[in-house]
Scaffold this motif. Structure first.
Motif, PDB file in Angstrom:
ATOM      1  N   GLU A  29       0.948  -0.838   0.455  1.00 41.20           N
ATOM      2  CA  GLU A  29       0.154  -0.114   0.010  1.00 41.20           C
ATOM      3  C   GLU A  29       0.701   0.777   0.216  1.00 41.20           C
ATOM      4  OE1 GLU A  29      -4.365   0.981   2.311  1.00 41.20           O
ATOM      5  OE2 GLU A  29      -2.176   0.903   3.713  1.00 41.20           O
ATOM      6  N   LYS A  30       1.737   1.056   0.852  1.00 44.98           N
ATOM      7  CA  LYS A  30       2.677   2.510   0.626  1.00 44.98           C
ATOM      8  C   LYS A  30       3.418   2.930  -0.633  1.00 44.98           C
ATOM      9  CE  LYS A  30       7.136   4.384   3.111  1.00 44.98           C
ATOM     10  NZ  LYS A  30       8.416   3.656   3.899  1.00 44.98           N
ATOM     11  N   ARG A  31       3.878   1.196  -1.104  1.00 44.49           N
ATOM     12  CA  ARG A  31       4.625   1.684  -2.869  1.00 44.49           C
ATOM     13  C   ARG A  31       3.357   2.537  -3.663  1.00 44.49           C
ATOM     14  NH1 ARG A  31       6.324  -3.805  -1.089  1.00 44.49           N
ATOM     15  NH2 ARG A  31       5.236  -4.513  -1.994  1.00 44.49           N
ATOM     16  N   PHE A  32       1.899   1.877  -3.007  1.00 47.14           N
ATOM     17  CA  PHE A  32       1.247   1.925  -4.631  1.00 47.14           C
ATOM     18  C   PHE A  32       1.158   3.922  -4.024  1.00 47.14           C
ATOM     19  CE2 PHE A  32      -3.366   3.647  -4.087  1.00 47.14           C
ATOM     20  CZ  PHE A  32      -4.031   3.224  -6.264  1.00 47.14           C
ATOM     21  N   LYS A  36       1.560   6.768  -7.106  1.00 49.48           N
ATOM     22  CA  LYS A  36       0.458   7.028  -7.693  1.00 49.48           C
ATOM     23  C   LYS A  36       0.828   9.162  -7.495  1.00 49.48           C
ATOM     24  CE  LYS A  36      -4.383   8.737  -6.688  1.00 49.48           C
ATOM     25  NZ  LYS A  36      -5.211   8.586  -5.060  1.00 49.48           N
ATOM     26  N   ASP A  37       1.710   9.223  -6.180  1.00 44.79           N
ATOM     27  CA  ASP A  37       2.326  10.577  -5.927  1.00 44.79           C
ATOM     28  C   ASP A  37       2.872  10.853  -6.870  1.00 44.79           C
ATOM     29  OD1 ASP A  37       0.776  10.465  -3.618  1.00 44.79           O
ATOM     30  OD2 ASP A  37       2.174  10.727  -2.492  1.00 44.79           O
ATOM     31  N   LEU A  38       4.236  10.100  -7.705  1.00 46.20           N
ATOM     32  CA  LEU A  38       5.061   9.898  -8.214  1.00 46.20           C
ATOM     33  C   LEU A  38       4.061  10.423  -9.550  1.00 46.20           C
ATOM     34  CD1 LEU A  38       7.517  10.505  -9.155  1.00 46.20           C
ATOM     35  CD2 LEU A  38       8.105   8.027  -9.232  1.00 46.20           C
ATOM     36  N   ALA A  39       3.718   9.928  -9.542  1.00 47.84           N
ATOM     37  CA  ALA A  39       2.351   9.859 -11.345  1.00 47.84           C
ATOM     38  C   ALA A  39       1.789  11.176 -11.524  1.00 47.84           C
ATOM     39  CB  ALA A  39       1.702   9.033 -11.767  1.00 47.84           C
ATOM     40  N   GLU A  40       0.600  11.888 -10.312  1.00 47.11           N
ATOM     41  CA  GLU A  40       0.635  12.820 -10.155  1.00 47.11           C
ATOM     42  C   GLU A  40       1.538  14.199 -10.081  1.00 47.11           C
ATOM     43  OE1 GLU A  40      -1.088  12.806  -6.822  1.00 47.11           O
ATOM     44  OE2 GLU A  40      -3.150  11.992  -7.483  1.00 47.11           O
ATOM     45  N   ALA A  41       2.856  13.906 -10.193  1.00 47.52           N
ATOM     46  CA  ALA A  41       4.000  15.016 -10.016  1.00 47.52           C
ATOM     47  C   ALA A  41       4.181  14.468 -11.788  1.00 47.52           C
ATOM     48  CB  ALA A  41       5.411  14.387  -9.353  1.00 47.52           C
ATOM     49  N   GLU A  42       4.838  13.662 -12.105  1.00 48.35           N
ATOM     50  CA  GLU A  42       4.449  13.559 -13.242  1.00 48.35           C
ATOM     51  C   GLU A  42       4.281  14.552 -14.669  1.00 48.35           C
ATOM     52  OE1 GLU A  42       7.307  12.729 -15.235  1.00 48.35           O
ATOM     53  OE2 GLU A  42       8.618  12.436 -13.511  1.00 48.35           O
ATOM     54  N   LYS A  43       2.538  14.092 -14.681  1.00 47.41           N
ATOM     55  CA  LYS A  43       1.298  15.113 -14.797  1.00 47.41           C
ATOM     56  C   LYS A  43       1.224  16.440 -15.029  1.00 47.41           C
ATOM     57  CE  LYS A  43      -3.754  14.939 -15.527  1.00 47.41           C
ATOM     58  NZ  LYS A  43      -3.917  15.676 -15.622  1.00 47.41           N
ATOM     59  N   ALA A  44       1.547  16.367 -13.634  1.00 44.02           N
ATOM     60  CA  ALA A  44       1.674  18.567 -13.632  1.00 44.02           C
ATOM     61  C   ALA A  44       2.915  19.120 -14.278  1.00 44.02           C
ATOM     62  CB  ALA A  44       2.070  18.532 -11.736  1.00 44.02           C
TER      63      ALA A  44
END
Length: 66
Positions: A29-32, A36-44
């Motif tokens: 869950e922590k890795r997920f 997810k946070d990394l993906a959101e930062a990349e999208k931003a």
């Protein structure tokens, strides 16, 4: 060894397995959420790059009208 001792040992083993599974689930869950946070930062970052490209295109079109 008595039946009660064997039962206690089996119960302890199952509890340890359950605890290990909980730890693995928490890690997953922590890795997920990290992913997810990394993906959101990349999208931003991608959104900002797209906005810069749009502004650059607008500027070039304005220069072409002069």
């Amino acid at each position: 060894m008595t039946w009660q001792q064997e039962i206690d040992i089996a119960v302890d083993r199952e509890r340890r397995r359950a605890d290990e599974e909980k730890v693995r689930a928490d890690d997953a869950e922590k890795r997920f959420f990290e992913a997810k946070d990394l993906a959101e930062a990349e999208k931003a970052r991608a959104d900002k790059a797209e906005a810069r490209a749009d502004r650059f295109e607008k500027m070039l079109r304005e220069l072409g009208k002069l």
